[in-house]
Design an enzyme around this catalytic site. Structure first.
Site, short mmCIF file in Angstrom:
data_model
loop_
_atom_site.label_atom_id
_atom_site.label_comp_id
_atom_site.label_asym_id
_atom_site.label_seq_id
_atom_site.Cartn_x
_atom_site.Cartn_y
_atom_site.Cartn_z
N HIS A 1 -5.64 -1.12 2.48
CA HIS A 1 -6.01 -1.04 1.14
C HIS A 1 -4.89 -1.98 0.10
CE1 HIS A 1 -7.49 3.66 1.01
NE2 HIS A 1 -8.20 2.63 1.81
N GLU B 1 -2.47 -1.53 -1.77
CA GLU B 1 -1.24 -1.38 -1.66
C GLU B 1 -0.40 -1.76 -0.54
OE1 GLU B 1 -2.99 1.89 -3.95
OE2 GLU B 1 -3.38 0.53 -2.58
N CYS C 1 -4.41 6.23 -3.32
CA CYS C 1 -5.00 7.52 -2.51
C CYS C 1 -3.79 8.05 -1.68
CB CYS C 1 -5.83 6.84 -1.51
SG CYS C 1 -5.08 5.89 -0.08
N CYS D 1 -1.74 6.04 0.56
CA CYS D 1 -0.96 4.88 -0.03
C CYS D 1 0.33 5.57 -0.79
CB CYS D 1 -1.62 4.11 -1.01
SG CYS D 1 -2.90 2.97 0.03
#
Length: 310
Positions: free
Chosen positions: A90, A92, A129, A132
């Site tokens: 992701h 992040e 999410c 993260c």
């Protein structure tokens, strides 16, 4: 995947931190509560990165990690799940791994990592999410600023409020900044008929242009009233808190709308570390992309309403 190797065990973090100051000036607290321009500028840069991710056939979610003390952009990240064939890559995680490497934090103690990240703010186009959000908490992130809520997997309040689970590592997560832009780019991604086809430029699509947006986020799921006022100001309290607010969006200044091109310029984009990697074919077309995004995205009028470029 350095972050996955770093996390584990316990650490301490200074807790809630004051909001980031603008790169060009230090705003006094009373004005800062009303003027969100610095935060919009960082989210606009993240939106640009998300657009380039979309052009590169990735999900258009992107983030910046910013030094709260100086306003310097430390790194960017955008979803890399398609190219890497790794569902954990992701935005992040990509940004964090770059910071760990470039600041010699790989293999450092969690105490030292947390000390570093306590002075860092995350700007991300979509609410982190659960995965993260948990990583950010363990790292000791200072603050999070996001655009759209993540209704299915949100870890900062939409589904679960991960940062609240450990008081020493609590961080505030402020949302709703450039929310419609984030939603629109995601809609552009999900209407693509052939995800493997080259997409050099994203064009307007009548199926989604003008389509209404869901109400703004329910801020009381993310923040206390005091935290809300600290950043957004008491003037916005009656408009957005507790929420969700219907048919009205955040803008940098109350009573004044904005367009995408007013928040970014080529120099600011090119100052992002390694931003040229967003152009894998070699031609760096920042000015053209700013113009394309300005035509593509909706804008916010002085009443906070979403409008469309003709």
């Amino acid at each position: 995947m350095l972050i996955a190797q770093q996390l584990g065990g316990s650490q301490s973090s200074p807790g809630f931190h004051s909001s980031i100051t603008a790169p060009e000036s230090r705003l006094n607290p009373s004005r800062h509560m009303k003027d969100l321009t610095p935060h919009f500028k960082f989210l606009a840069l993240a939106t640009f990165v998300a657009y380039r991710a979309l052009c590169n056939l990735e999900t258009p979610v992107a983030c910046l990690l910013v030094d709260k003390r100086t306003g310097k952009i430390l790194s960017y990240g955008c979803n890399d799940t398609n190219a890497s064939l790794n569902g954990t890559r992701h935005a992040e995680f990509v940004a964090i791994d770059r910071v760990l490497e470039e600041n010699h934090l790989v293999g450092a103690s969690l105490e030292n990592i947390s000390k570093f990240f306590s002075g860092v703010a995350l700007y991300v186009t979509v609410e982190p999410c659960v995965m993260c959000a948990s990583a950010l908490q363990q790292l000791g992130i200072g603050e999070v600023f996001f655009g759209a809520a993540n209704d299915r997997f949100g870890g900062n309040g939409s589904v679960i409020k991960v940062q609240q689970s450990s008081i020493p590592n609590y961080y505030a997560s402020f949302g709703g900044i450039m929310r419609t832009e984030a939603v629109y780019l995601l809609r552009c991604f999900y209407i693509q008929e052939n995800e493997s086809a080259p997409v050099p430029k994203i064009k307007k699509n009548k199926d989604i242009e003008g389509k209404s947006f869901p109400p703004n986020i329910p801020f009381d799921q993310f923040l206390t009233e005091t935290e809300f006022v600290t950043l957004y100001g008491s003037e916005r309290l009656r408009l957005f808190f507790p929420g969700p607010a219907e048919d009205i969006e955040m803008s940098p200044l109350i009573g004044k709308g904005y367009r995408f091109h007013e928040l970014v310029d080529a120099q600011a984009i090119l100052s992002i570390p390694h931003v040229k990697n967003l152009y894998p074919k070699g031609d760096i077309t920042v000015e053209e992309d700013i113009q394309a995004l300005d035509r593509l995205l909706p804008f916010i009028d002085d009443d906070g309403k979403v409008r469309w470029n003709v």
